[in-house]
Design a protein around this motif. Sequence first.
Motif, PDB file in Angstrom:
ATOM      1  N   UNK A 194       0.965  -1.098   0.002  1.00 31.12           N
ATOM      2  CA  UNK A 194       0.183   0.089  -0.188  1.00 31.12           C
ATOM      3  C   UNK A 194       0.642   1.425   0.101  1.00 31.12           C
ATOM      4  N   UNK A 195       1.981   1.415   0.822  1.00 28.43           N
ATOM      5  CA  UNK A 195       2.947   2.602   0.696  1.00 28.43           C
ATOM      6  C   UNK A 195       3.737   2.827  -0.356  1.00 28.43           C
ATOM      7  N   UNK A 196       4.052   1.665  -1.048  1.00 29.38           N
ATOM      8  CA  UNK A 196       4.686   1.775  -2.337  1.00 29.38           C
ATOM      9  C   UNK A 196       3.727   2.197  -3.587  1.00 29.38           C
ATOM     10  N   UNK A 197       2.414   1.728  -3.525  1.00 35.74           N
ATOM     11  CA  UNK A 197       1.485   2.043  -4.425  1.00 35.74           C
ATOM     12  C   UNK A 197       1.032   3.662  -4.361  1.00 35.74           C
ATOM     13  N   UNK A 198       1.250   4.164  -3.257  1.00 38.90           N
ATOM     14  CA  UNK A 198       0.688   5.659  -2.886  1.00 38.90           C
ATOM     15  C   UNK A 198       2.036   6.507  -3.227  1.00 38.90           C
ATOM     16  N   UNK A 199       3.350   5.740  -2.982  1.00 37.19           N
ATOM     17  CA  UNK A 199       4.318   6.790  -3.399  1.00 37.19           C
ATOM     18  C   UNK A 199       4.421   6.659  -4.934  1.00 37.19           C
ATOM     19  N   UNK A 200       4.361   5.591  -5.481  1.00 35.76           N
ATOM     20  CA  UNK A 200       4.312   5.560  -7.119  1.00 35.76           C
ATOM     21  C   UNK A 200       3.153   6.445  -7.571  1.00 35.76           C
ATOM     22  N   UNK A 201       1.981   6.295  -6.982  1.00 29.27           N
ATOM     23  CA  UNK A 201       0.882   7.216  -7.464  1.00 29.27           C
ATOM     24  C   UNK A 201       1.295   8.779  -7.486  1.00 29.27           C
ATOM     25  N   UNK A 202       2.045   9.163  -6.482  1.00 26.29           N
ATOM     26  CA  UNK A 202       2.373  10.582  -6.258  1.00 26.29           C
ATOM     27  C   UNK A 202       3.472  10.694  -7.255  1.00 26.29           C
ATOM     28  N   UNK A 203       4.262   9.960  -7.441  1.00 23.20           N
ATOM     29  CA  UNK A 203       5.552  10.245  -8.456  1.00 23.20           C
ATOM     30  C   UNK A 203       4.761  10.494  -9.816  1.00 23.20           C
ATOM     31  N   UNK A 204       3.846   9.342 -10.218  1.00 17.27           N
ATOM     32  CA  UNK A 204       3.148   9.498 -11.609  1.00 17.27           C
ATOM     33  C   UNK A 204       2.332  11.135 -11.814  1.00 17.27           C
ATOM     34  N   UNK A 205       1.802  11.497 -10.445  1.00 20.88           N
ATOM     35  CA  UNK A 205       0.985  12.638 -10.566  1.00 20.88           C
ATOM     36  C   UNK A 205       2.009  13.851 -10.992  1.00 20.88           C
ATOM     37  N   UNK A 206       3.228  13.722 -10.095  1.00 20.22           N
ATOM     38  CA  UNK A 206       4.299  14.746 -10.387  1.00 20.22           C
ATOM     39  C   UNK A 206       4.703  14.728 -11.846  1.00 20.22           C
ATOM     40  N   UNK A 207       4.849  13.685 -12.444  1.00 21.91           N
ATOM     41  CA  UNK A 207       5.435  13.687 -13.723  1.00 21.91           C
ATOM     42  C   UNK A 207       4.487  13.851 -14.678  1.00 21.91           C
ATOM     43  N   UNK A 208       3.121  13.457 -14.687  1.00 21.73           N
ATOM     44  CA  UNK A 208       2.046  13.834 -15.535  1.00 21.73           C
ATOM     45  C   UNK A 208       1.722  15.260 -15.590  1.00 21.73           C
ATOM     46  N   UNK A 209       1.598  15.873 -14.347  1.00 25.51           N
ATOM     47  CA  UNK A 209       1.156  17.298 -14.186  1.00 25.51           C
ATOM     48  C   UNK A 209       2.184  18.179 -15.022  1.00 25.51           C
ATOM     49  N   UNK A 210       3.317  17.743 -15.539  1.00 28.84           N
ATOM     50  CA  UNK A 210       4.505  18.343 -16.138  1.00 28.84           C
ATOM     51  C   UNK A 210       4.351  18.082 -17.686  1.00 28.84           C
ATOM     52  N   UNK A 211       4.223  16.858 -18.041  1.00 32.89           N
ATOM     53  CA  UNK A 211       4.395  16.280 -19.163  1.00 32.89           C
ATOM     54  C   UNK A 211       3.042  16.555 -19.812  1.00 32.89           C
ATOM     55  N   UNK A 212       1.731  16.216 -19.253  1.00 31.22           N
ATOM     56  CA  UNK A 212       0.552  16.472 -20.115  1.00 31.22           C
ATOM     57  C   UNK A 212       0.522  17.815 -20.518  1.00 31.22           C
ATOM     58  N   UNK A 213       0.466  18.809 -19.770  1.00 36.43           N
ATOM     59  CA  UNK A 213       0.359  20.258 -19.919  1.00 36.43           C
ATOM     60  C   UNK A 213       1.141  20.570 -21.280  1.00 36.43           C
ATOM     61  N   UNK A 214       2.601  20.092 -21.055  1.00 44.62           N
ATOM     62  CA  UNK A 214       3.568  20.298 -22.065  1.00 44.62           C
ATOM     63  C   UNK A 214       3.268  19.647 -23.492  1.00 44.62           C
ATOM     64  N   UNK A 215       2.490  18.325 -23.656  1.00 49.21           N
ATOM     65  CA  UNK A 215       2.112  17.829 -24.740  1.00 49.21           C
ATOM     66  C   UNK A 215       1.001  18.685 -25.243  1.00 49.21           C
TER      67      UNK A 215
END
Length: 438
Positions: free
Chosen positions: A44-65
């Motif tokens: 559960x901890x690993x899943x939450x950390x991974x979701x947080x990292x994905x949100x940080x990445x996509x919040x930058x990449x998706x507006x850029x695209x």
Amino acid sequence: MSDLHSQTVAYTRDTMLPPAPPPVRERGAIKWLRENLFSGPFNIALTLITLWLLWLALSEVLPWMWRGIWDAGSVTECRARPGCALRAGGAGRLLGRHPGSLAPARLRLLPRRRTVAPAAGACGLPHRHHAGPLHRPASAPAGVHGRRPLPDRLADLGGAIWGPAMVALGFVLGWAVWRLLLPRSNPGLAFTGGVLAALLWWLFLTGPVAGMLARLIPIALNPVPSDRIGGFTLSLLIGLSGITLSLPLGILLALARRSDLWIVSKAAVIYIEVIRGVPLIVWLLVAQILLNYFLPSRWSIDILVRVIVMVTLFAAAYIAEVIRGGLAAIPRGQFEAADSLGLGYWETMRLIVLPQALTISIPGIVNSFIGLLKDTTLVSIISLFDPKRMTDTIRATTEWGGIYWELYIFVGTVFFVFCFAMSRYSIWLEQRLERSHR
């Protein structure tokens, strides 16, 4: 009392209950999430950390695209657009409008504008690297409203396609002769007959037949010199040619290395060890510079043909070792069973041994193919415009100076798509050819 009770009370069910679906927690996406992502505190901890990292990445990449501008002519024009950052421009320069796009030659069957080609291509790059002439000069004759009659347009297509078609037909003829002679003679004689038929066709009939067809049906393609082919077109051309030609050559080398004939085995060993002991970049320099010293002065082999030949010979040495490992994994009993059935060497290899060895060798073969496709970027060392060199050329222009991320991310993404598709296809092929469960 007991007899009456036994006649009135049923102890067994005479009908079955209808099937019911499993609980929601034990099926579908919820079950997969519980078992793989939320099966315990650590997961559960690993899943939450991974979701947080994905949100940080996509919040930058998706507006850029989403805000990416694909029709800007320069970085300055991109910066002038509202809401556009520097990183949002230039990503589309490698999508096909630059030199070396995925269109090395086009059929010129449609009406063309009566204009002279501009001196520079898209993105300000020199027009000389374009895949082919797409405009005809203004002085060329034209029909009504700038159109030319269809026969004239067909005859003005550049290089003929009947020559390569007749060369390919020679392979088909050789295969047909081999199949025709195989039931009536030994495999060696049938193979020799097929080779002779193909050689006779190429030496005496290819030219006359191609010329006759060119006069009767004047369909042709734009001739594209090697120095005008670049980008992913060049990588795919070299990669697919090397993959197609190196596999049969690698099979022959693997069989030759395991041959009982001393001279054949040692020749294969020397070839494989020499090729594998020298980096590919050295062999490419040999193909560009040194090969001309060993050829007659009247011979002039195109640089792209030399590169394809050298890449094929290089990849065949690695594939031969992969297939040799598959041959070594075949039990000796398979050969003995073939001998008991009265099968010859080539029949044993073709019908029993090679199908099993190639199935075992699929992961290694595909791994060599993926490495070969990625190694096509090394041709930039001999001044061919592969995607890496095209990227450097675009960055060197004044219009797109300072652009880094978009170009390299795009090139890497395209290579990843091709390599990942090859990897998934190999997995599917392994599962399709698997026989252990049957």
